[in-house]
Design an enzyme around this catalytic site. Structure first.
Site, mmCIF file in Angstrom:
data_model
loop_
_atom_site.group_PDB
_atom_site.id
_atom_site.type_symbol
_atom_site.label_atom_id
_atom_site.label_comp_id
_atom_site.label_asym_id
_atom_site.label_seq_id
_atom_site.Cartn_x
_atom_site.Cartn_y
_atom_site.Cartn_z
ATOM 1 N N CYS A 103 -61.609 17.648 -36.657
ATOM 2 C CA CYS A 103 -61.056 18.409 -35.540
ATOM 3 C C CYS A 103 -60.310 19.613 -36.094
ATOM 4 O O CYS A 103 -60.096 19.721 -37.297
ATOM 5 C CB CYS A 103 -60.127 17.556 -34.684
ATOM 6 N N CYS A 105 -57.304 20.879 -34.363
ATOM 7 C CA CYS A 105 -55.969 21.064 -33.766
ATOM 8 C C CYS A 105 -54.828 21.015 -34.780
ATOM 9 O O CYS A 105 -53.781 21.620 -34.560
ATOM 10 C CB CYS A 105 -55.732 20.069 -32.633
ATOM 11 N N CYS A 113 -58.063 22.250 -30.071
ATOM 12 C CA CYS A 113 -59.084 21.588 -30.883
ATOM 13 C C CYS A 113 -60.285 22.489 -31.176
ATOM 14 O O CYS A 113 -61.293 22.036 -31.721
ATOM 15 C CB CYS A 113 -59.532 20.293 -30.205
ATOM 16 N N LYS A 179 -62.828 9.490 -24.968
ATOM 17 C CA LYS A 179 -61.448 9.806 -25.324
ATOM 18 C C LYS A 179 -60.770 10.372 -24.094
ATOM 19 O O LYS A 179 -61.141 11.434 -23.598
ATOM 20 C CB LYS A 179 -61.413 10.817 -26.459
ATOM 21 N N ARG A 201 -54.893 19.279 -22.978
ATOM 22 C CA ARG A 201 -56.267 19.018 -23.418
ATOM 23 C C ARG A 201 -57.127 18.458 -22.288
ATOM 24 O O ARG A 201 -58.173 17.896 -22.541
ATOM 25 C CB ARG A 201 -56.241 18.053 -24.604
ATOM 26 N N LYS A 232 -60.780 5.324 -26.636
ATOM 27 C CA LYS A 232 -59.431 5.681 -27.043
ATOM 28 C C LYS A 232 -58.675 6.243 -25.856
ATOM 29 O O LYS A 232 -59.208 7.119 -25.184
ATOM 30 C CB LYS A 232 -59.534 6.730 -28.158
ATOM 31 N N SER A 258 -51.184 5.820 -31.165
ATOM 32 C CA SER A 258 -49.790 5.888 -31.602
ATOM 33 C C SER A 258 -48.793 5.425 -30.542
ATOM 34 O O SER A 258 -47.844 4.701 -30.840
ATOM 35 C CB SER A 258 -49.465 7.308 -32.034
ATOM 36 N N TYR A 297 -52.585 1.329 -36.247
ATOM 37 C CA TYR A 297 -51.481 1.475 -37.192
ATOM 38 C C TYR A 297 -50.929 0.121 -37.623
ATOM 39 O O TYR A 297 -50.097 0.065 -38.519
ATOM 40 C CB TYR A 297 -50.382 2.359 -36.578
HETATM 41 C C1 PBG Z 1 -56.646 15.085 -31.901
HETATM 42 C C2 PBG Z 1 -56.333 13.626 -32.002
HETATM 43 C C3 PBG Z 1 -55.321 12.986 -31.293
HETATM 44 C C4 PBG Z 1 -55.324 11.648 -31.698
HETATM 45 C C5 PBG Z 1 -56.343 11.490 -32.640
HETATM 46 N N1 PBG Z 1 -56.965 12.735 -32.802
HETATM 47 C C6 PBG Z 1 -54.337 13.560 -30.373
HETATM 48 C C7 PBG Z 1 -54.819 14.294 -29.199
HETATM 49 O O1 PBG Z 1 -55.974 14.231 -28.801
HETATM 50 O O2 PBG Z 1 -53.975 14.984 -28.646
HETATM 51 C C8 PBG Z 1 -54.373 10.611 -31.204
HETATM 52 C C9 PBG Z 1 -54.238 9.378 -32.007
HETATM 53 C C10 PBG Z 1 -53.025 8.591 -31.730
HETATM 54 O O3 PBG Z 1 -52.259 8.842 -30.761
HETATM 55 O O4 PBG Z 1 -52.778 7.638 -32.481
HETATM 56 N N2 PBG Z 1 -57.866 15.482 -32.359
HETATM 57 ZN ZN ZN Z 2 -58.027 17.904 -31.954
#
Ligand code: PBG
Ligand code: ZN
Length: 308
Positions: A103, A105, A113, A179, A201, A232, A258, A297
């Site tokens: 990615c 970002c 992104c 996602k 996003r 996700k 996370s 994690y």
């Molecule tokens: C961005 C990306 C994100 C996460 C993984 N890749 C954040 C987003 O899309 O804003 C989040 C992973 C997590 O919260 O553990 N490419």
């Molecule tokens: Zn990204």
């Protein structure tokens, strides 16, 4: 006999935040137990985890603000943070499956992104070309698999064809096929320093109100050549995991993000639950919904959470 209630360590992929340099081990306020690390530190932390049977890692590069630009150039630099770390990690742990996040970002100065067009919107097709460059540079540096997460239209097919063109036929492609635009990514954005400086996003991530579109996009990714599909976040989307499990023969990953990790820690710290019990119950749920692979994690805390 039913399957094991809790997944073994081989089912886990540990997401890690990589910094350039040596001896770097910066704990993360928002993700207790996780850190931004240089490759040498990561390799040492992996020793006991690999010995216990950890399935893999997913690498996220973190760069200084000074290296960021409008196009995220540092993301596809052959001397970039992830490209440099890959041979070090593969040398130390040749049998560990190493995936990389693909990615922009964390490398763009605006935090989106993909690059922006004149109107300030993410330019999908320009992003595809850059994602191709990133993926090829990771494969050439030794990644076993790449995970494009930018959510651009056509990214799976674009990355697969670029990999094949570069002779990287065996490089796995794990698609963030479903996602969602989620409120659960906050701690990650702090870890990655990748929050968008303006806007959000929602233009390129799926809406959680629309299950059918999300499932349709996942099945499209399979047709575009994904080797692994992914849902996700995981815990608020167990129904999606289950539905997708019924629609595909591909291995299915769930990303226990996370915010889901931080949420349980926060509850435990307030005295509102037993951390180990909550972690075990939540991970059992993700497995029960049908995930074959769990990106989490908790992976580096496997013994503490899932050991006898
Ligand atoms: C961005 C990306 C994100 C996460 C993984 N890749 C954040 C987003 O899309 O804003 C989040 C992973 C997590 O919260 O553990 N490419
Ligand atoms: Zn990204």
């Amino acid at each position: 006999m039913l399957g094991r209630a809790l997944p073994g360590p081989e089912k886990f992929i540990w997401p890690v935040f990589l910094r350039e340099g040596k001896g770097i081990d910066e704990p993360l306020r928002a993700l207790p137990g996780q850190a931004r690390m240089s490759a040498d530190v990561l390799v040492k932390k992996l020793d006991p985890l690999v010995a216990d049977g950890l399935g893999g890692v997913l690498l996220f590069g973190v760069v200084d603000e000074s290296l960021k630009d409008a196009y995220g150039t540092a993301a596809y630099d052959s001397g970039g943070v992830v490209q440099q770390a890959l041979p070090i990690i593969k040398y130390a742990h040749p049998h560990l499956t190493v995936f990389t996040d693909v990615c922009l970002c964390a490398y763009t100065d605006h935090g989106h992104c993909g690059p922006l067009d004149k109107a300030g919107q993410v330019d999908n097709d320009a992003a595809l070309e850059l994602l191709q460059k990133i993926a090829v540079s990771h494969a050439q540096a030794g990644a076993d698999g790449v995970a494009p997460s930018a959510m651009m239209d056509g990214q799976v097919q674009a990355v697969r064809s670029a990999l094949d063109h570069a002779g990287a036929h065996n490089t796995l492609l794990m698609s963030y096929s479903t996602k969602f635009a989620s409120s659960m990514y906050g701690p990650f954005r702090e870890a990655e320093q990748s929050a968008p400086s303006h806007g959000d996003r929602q233009g390129y991530q799926a809406a959680y109100s629309d299950l059918n579109t999300a499932l349709r996009e996942s099945v499209l990714d399979e047709a575009e050549g994904a080797d692994i599909l992914m849902v996700k976040p995981a815990l608020f989307y167990l129904d999606v995991i289950q539905r997708l499990r019924e629609k595909t023969e591909l291995p299915l990953a769930a990303y226990n993000v996370s915010g889901e990790y931080a949420m349980l820690i926060a509850a435990a710290e307030r005295g509102d639950g037993d951390l180990r019990a909550m972690v075990r119950e939540s991970i059992a749920a993700i497995q029960r919904a049908g995930a074959d692979i769990i990106i989490s994690y908790w992976a580096n805390r496997y013994r503490e959470m899932f050991g006898a």
